[in-house]
Write an enzyme that holds these catalytic residues in place. Structure first.
Site, mmCIF file in Angstrom:
data_model
loop_
_atom_site.group_PDB
_atom_site.id
_atom_site.type_symbol
_atom_site.label_atom_id
_atom_site.label_comp_id
_atom_site.label_asym_id
_atom_site.label_seq_id
_atom_site.Cartn_x
_atom_site.Cartn_y
_atom_site.Cartn_z
ATOM 1 N N TYR A 57 28.556 1.898 14.344
ATOM 2 C CA TYR A 57 28.194 3.068 15.171
ATOM 3 C C TYR A 57 26.755 3.504 14.897
ATOM 4 O O TYR A 57 26.303 4.514 15.429
ATOM 5 C CB TYR A 57 29.133 4.241 14.889
ATOM 6 C CG TYR A 57 30.537 4.052 15.431
ATOM 7 C CD1 TYR A 57 30.769 3.992 16.806
ATOM 8 C CD2 TYR A 57 31.630 3.928 14.578
ATOM 9 C CE1 TYR A 57 32.041 3.819 17.312
ATOM 10 C CE2 TYR A 57 32.918 3.752 15.081
ATOM 11 C CZ TYR A 57 33.114 3.704 16.445
ATOM 12 O OH TYR A 57 34.381 3.529 16.941
ATOM 13 N N TYR A 83 35.472 6.978 23.339
ATOM 14 C CA TYR A 83 35.645 8.242 22.606
ATOM 15 C C TYR A 83 34.529 8.465 21.596
ATOM 16 O O TYR A 83 34.401 9.554 21.035
ATOM 17 C CB TYR A 83 37.013 8.283 21.910
ATOM 18 C CG TYR A 83 37.076 7.702 20.511
ATOM 19 C CD1 TYR A 83 37.122 6.332 20.296
ATOM 20 C CD2 TYR A 83 37.070 8.537 19.390
ATOM 21 C CE1 TYR A 83 37.180 5.804 19.014
ATOM 22 C CE2 TYR A 83 37.130 8.012 18.100
ATOM 23 C CZ TYR A 83 37.173 6.645 17.920
ATOM 24 O OH TYR A 83 37.217 6.128 16.642
ATOM 25 N N ARG A 84 33.698 7.449 21.413
ATOM 26 C CA ARG A 84 32.667 7.509 20.359
ATOM 27 C C ARG A 84 31.785 6.293 20.602
ATOM 28 O O ARG A 84 32.276 5.270 21.064
ATOM 29 C CB ARG A 84 33.416 7.389 19.041
ATOM 30 C CG ARG A 84 32.655 7.432 17.767
ATOM 31 C CD ARG A 84 33.661 7.322 16.618
ATOM 32 N NE ARG A 84 33.020 7.249 15.329
ATOM 33 C CZ ARG A 84 33.662 6.936 14.207
ATOM 34 N NH1 ARG A 84 34.954 6.666 14.235
ATOM 35 N NH2 ARG A 84 33.037 6.901 13.058
#
Ligand SMILES: Cc1cc2nc3c(=O)[nH]c(=O)nc-3n(C[C@H](O)[C@H](O)[C@H](O)COP(=O)(O)OP(=O)(O)OC[C@H]3O[C@@H](n4cnc5c(N)ncnc54)[C@H](O)[C@@H]3O)c2cc1C
Length: 516
Positions: free
Chosen positions: A94, A472-473
């Site tokens: 991420y 969602y992310r």
């Protein structure tokens, strides 16, 4: 002229930055202000498909107290220096520990690592941002407290504050971590300290037991955002159950996926299965059991189905592999096991595997540990599949319906294979929702493959969005892109809140696409 800094904050001159660095050193001590390339190197190591230079920080600040964090934001305001906060900094896939934009100063809170309180009666904890799951696990085990943690797969080295601030998930019945969060302490951009929930009431002792407080409940706006710096977080812990029964169900055919979800969703919603149900595909199983692609095929590109079939046979893997668990007293587990095994038996498909049958084999072992809150790093085996250290999580959310699965899996596989990459994926039935988690694995040492991985991720976002899905992310390379999926009104509201709370835009500008 070449700067002595690795990078500079946008719009800040070297001499202004010199002055800001001197102020930071005055607050933290020179040892806790890092600027050399050597000391910034670990903060620049990213797995996403972008040039590391785009995410190079200008400095790293190591704070140990709330007062230091307050002083830092004041200096950031004075010198217009943007600051990117990390807690344990393990946001692999991420963006890792690197900031969303080049030149931001990283505020690393790993040294703020006090476990302030664990209450074994009310089953709550209050911790600082640097606390790791391993540290908390050791604390609980050493004191023989009857409590169980919930943690993401990089458990041992990650931490509850960072994971929850990014709305991460785990695998026990308390796996939706933000749902289990209770009470936050936040340093705002102006240096004030806000306590959410009951935390602002003098003499009150309900901060970790009553989430909502009075008036608007604010905790949510601080997650996946840049409205404040969390310096303490409370959360709930699950009482350790007297008995535990992890199990797996192996399905041989890819086409079975829809039926699996239809079969298990009612058990999940009714809490007969109280934790998130993971349904991992064959390549996810292979990777997390340390299988290397190079041992099967040397040619680059997408792995042919025939090779995947061979790996399945060699390693005894299902096309889909379900993991879930039962918790409670032995009597409760016996009743629920009867229900689960009957449902599977009646369906005429799927092979149930218990812990006794699986023994020490991977990936069953690490899954069973995660569902019982025991830290391990086995899932990092995924990075050996292709090698080269490239990974980006693509994580669209949908309803937990069988009809959602097959079409998503086929679409994702077609896009990944078109870009010469593999479909390494799992569906996770959270409660009523389902996360489709795909690890876009690629060789980051190969520039051409890195470009392909970037294009592939972009196409995944586009094609899924056309069909009404959103993630969602997302990693720091695609934050603006994903913010757009959620609509202009939401972006506008987020910007208004940002301007009100952080008029100079010093806190992590660009996080989740939010700027002043
Ligand atoms: C093999 C593998 C498996 C994974 N499996 C999972 C999984 O099961 N579940 C899951 O959720 N993730 C998973 N991840 C992704 C990631 O590694 C974890 O989510 C990890 O917990 C995040 O790192 P961290 O806890 O150190 O958080 P950090 O990196 O410290 O923080 C994450 C982000 O939250 C924000 N933030 C952090 N601290 C603060 C603060 N104090 N104030 C304000 N904002 C803050 C920042 O934007 C930061 O970038 C996986 C990664 C790998 C490599």
């Amino acid at each position: 002229m070449k700067s002595k800094y690795v990078s500079l904050p946008k719009g800040v001159s070297e001499s202004q930055f010199d002055a800001a660095i001197a102020k930071f050193a005055g607050v933290l001590g020179a040892d806790n202000v890092l600027t050399s390339l050597e000391r910034l190197a670990s903060y620049m190591k990213i797995m996403i498909a972008e040039d590391a230079a785009k995410h190079a920080p200008s400095a790293v600040l190591m704070a140990t107290t709330v007062e230091q964090v307050q002083a830092i934001v004041k200096i950031c305001n004075a010198y217009k220096v943007p600051v990117w906060t990390i807690s344990t900094g393990r946001n692999f896939g991420y963006g890792s520990a690197a900031p969303v934009e080049r030149g931001q100063v990283v505020l690393d809170l790993r040294k703020m690592n006090k476990i302030i309180e664990v209450d074994p009666v009310l089953c709550t904890a209050l911790v600082e941002p640097g606390v790791t799951y391993q540290q908390l696990y050791d604390y609980i085990e050493e004191r023989k407290l009857p409590l169980m943690l919930s943690m993401p797969a990089p458990s041992a080295i990650a931490g509850p504050v960072g994971n929850t601030m990014d709305r991460g998930v785990g695998y026990t019945p308390y796996g939706e971590h933000f749902l289990m969060q209770c009470g936050m302490e936040v340093v705002l951009a102006n240096g004030e300290v806000l306590r959410t929930g009951m935390g602002g009431v003098k003499g009150n002792n309900s901060w970790q037991v009553f989430k909502w407080g009075y008036g608007p409940t604010l905790d949510g706006i601080f997650t996946q955002s840049n409205y404040g710096i969390c310096t303490k977080m409370g959360f709930w812990l699950m009482p350790k159950p007297p008995a535990y029964k992890p199990f797996s169900i192996k399905y041989d055919n890819e086409a079975d996926i829809s039926e699996i979800v239809e079969l298990l969703r009612p058990l999940r919603i009714a809490q007969i299965i109280p934790n998130a149900v993971v349904i991992a595909n064959a390549l996810w199983e292979a990777g997390s059991a340390n299988v290397r692609r190079a041992d099967y095929i040397q040619t680059p590109g997408a792995t042919p189905d025939s090779v995947v079939q061979k790996i399945k046979r060699d390693k005894n893997l299902g096309a889909w592999n379900v993991y879930a668990a039962l918790y409670g007293t032995p009597e409760q587990i016996a009743v629920n096991w009867k229900i689960v095994s009957e449902v599977v038996r009646k369906s005429g498909k799927g092979k149930l595997i218990t812990q006794e049958e699986a023994g020490e084999t991977q990936p069953f072992k690490y899954r069973a540990q995660l569902m019982y809150g025991v830290p391990n790093l086995q899932e990092f085996g995924l990075y050996n599949w292709r090698g080269g250290g490239g990974s980006m999580w693509f994580a669209p959310v949908s309803q937990a319906r069988g009809s959602e699965t097959d079409k998503q899996a086929k679409l994702a596989k077609a896009i990944l294979n078109k870009h010469g990459l593999d479909y390494v994926g799992e569906f996770i039935v959270g409660w009523r929702d389902m996360h489709h988690i795909i690890d876009v694995l690629y060789d980051r040492s190969n520039e051409e493959e890195t470009r392909r991985a970037h294009a592939c991720f972009s196409e995944l976002l586009d094609e899924f969005e056309k069909r009404g899905y959103a993630v969602y992310r997302v990693n720091t390379a695609f934050m603006d892109r994903v913010a757009n999926s959620y609509g202009s009104v939401k972006r506008d509201v987020e910007r208004k809140i940002k301007r009100a709370l952080d008029p100079n835009g010093i806190l992590a500008p660009g996080k989740s696409g939010i700027r002043i």
